[in-house]
Design a protein around this motif. Structure first.
Motif, PDB file in Angstrom:
ATOM      1  N   TYR A  25       0.857  -1.184   0.000  1.00 55.51           N
ATOM      2  CA  TYR A  25       0.000   0.000   0.000  1.00 55.51           C
ATOM      3  C   TYR A  25       0.890   1.230   0.000  1.00 55.51           C
ATOM      4  O   TYR A  25       1.925   1.265   0.660  1.00 55.51           O
ATOM      5  N   TRP A  27       0.823   5.741  -0.111  1.00 57.21           N
ATOM      6  CA  TRP A  27       0.083   6.975   0.012  1.00 57.21           C
ATOM      7  C   TRP A  27       1.067   8.115   0.129  1.00 57.21           C
ATOM      8  O   TRP A  27       2.232   7.913   0.443  1.00 57.21           O
ATOM      9  N   SER A  46      -3.394   3.676  -1.799  1.00 57.86           N
ATOM     10  CA  SER A  46      -3.666   2.907  -3.015  1.00 57.86           C
ATOM     11  C   SER A  46      -2.896   1.589  -2.963  1.00 57.86           C
ATOM     12  O   SER A  46      -1.875   1.477  -2.296  1.00 57.86           O
ATOM     13  N   ASN A  69      -8.105   0.047 -11.252  1.00 54.53           N
ATOM     14  CA  ASN A  69      -7.558   1.116 -10.422  1.00 54.53           C
ATOM     15  C   ASN A  69      -6.457   0.634  -9.467  1.00 54.53           C
ATOM     16  O   ASN A  69      -6.186   1.248  -8.460  1.00 54.53           O
TER      17      ASN A  69
END
Length: 189
Positions: A25, A27, A46, A69
């Motif tokens: 992850y 960010w 994300s 995405n």
């Protein structure tokens, strides 16, 4: 692009197995710093899925695409297998061995964990001096060696540079005296 470079650095600093699939992850905080973690620390993180495949070769390929995405980055790193350190050892004669040969002959045999070829050769050193030329065989027949003690060592050469050396051993050669002539026939009296 900055994200891919950071992810690539992260991947190369961790140990990779043959095939690993990892979800990471990422960010960006208020200061513009990009963070990576294996757990989502903030709700707007994300997902970046990584797949690492290790292949035996010398190039690195990066493939990335976006699916639902989620950015999927696949890095294929081709790595040369590492060889163990080159070694060479004497098999014969043994350390502190006494040899008896009136012609001054000594047979030397060695073993190496590398296959010898035109570039990788072995060289014999006796009493600190090179004996003969480097060669691709691991046996030598020394002739006309003086009696007494001798230091023997084998060097493994890669394009003339010493890659490895055996331990130096001492051997003792006994041979008939050069001063006294060979046994003459016994004359009856």
């Amino acid at each position: 692009m900055k994200l891919i470079n950071l992810v690539s650095m992260l991947l190369f600093t961790t140990a990779a197995t043959t095939a690993v699939a990892t979800t990471i992850y990422s960010w960006t905080d208020d200061n513009g710093v990009v963070h990576f973690s294996d757990t989502p620390e903030v709700p707007q993180a994300s997902t970046v899925e990584l797949s690492i495949t290790e292949v035996q070769s010398q190039s690195t390929m990066t493939d990335h695409n976006q699916v639902n995405n989620v950015e999927v980055v696949t890095i294929t790193a081709e790595i040369e297998p590492s060889l163990p350190a080159a070694t060479i050892s004497l098999l014969a004669p043994l350390h502190q061995q006494t040899l008896r040969n009136n012609d001054g002959k000594i047979t030397v045999r060695a073993v190496s964990n590398r296959k010898l070829n035109k570039k990788l050769q072995a060289q014999l050193v006796i009493d600190g001096h090179v004996y003969g030329k480097p060669q691709t065989q691991l046996s030598w027949q020394l002739t006309n060696i003086d009696r007494g003690s001798h230091q023997i060592q084998i060097q493994l050469l890669n394009n003339g540079k010493i890659l490895a050396s055996s331990e130096s051993i001492t051997v003792y050669l006994h041979r008939a005296s050069q001063v006294r002539p060979k046994n003459s026939p016994v004359q009856p009296r």
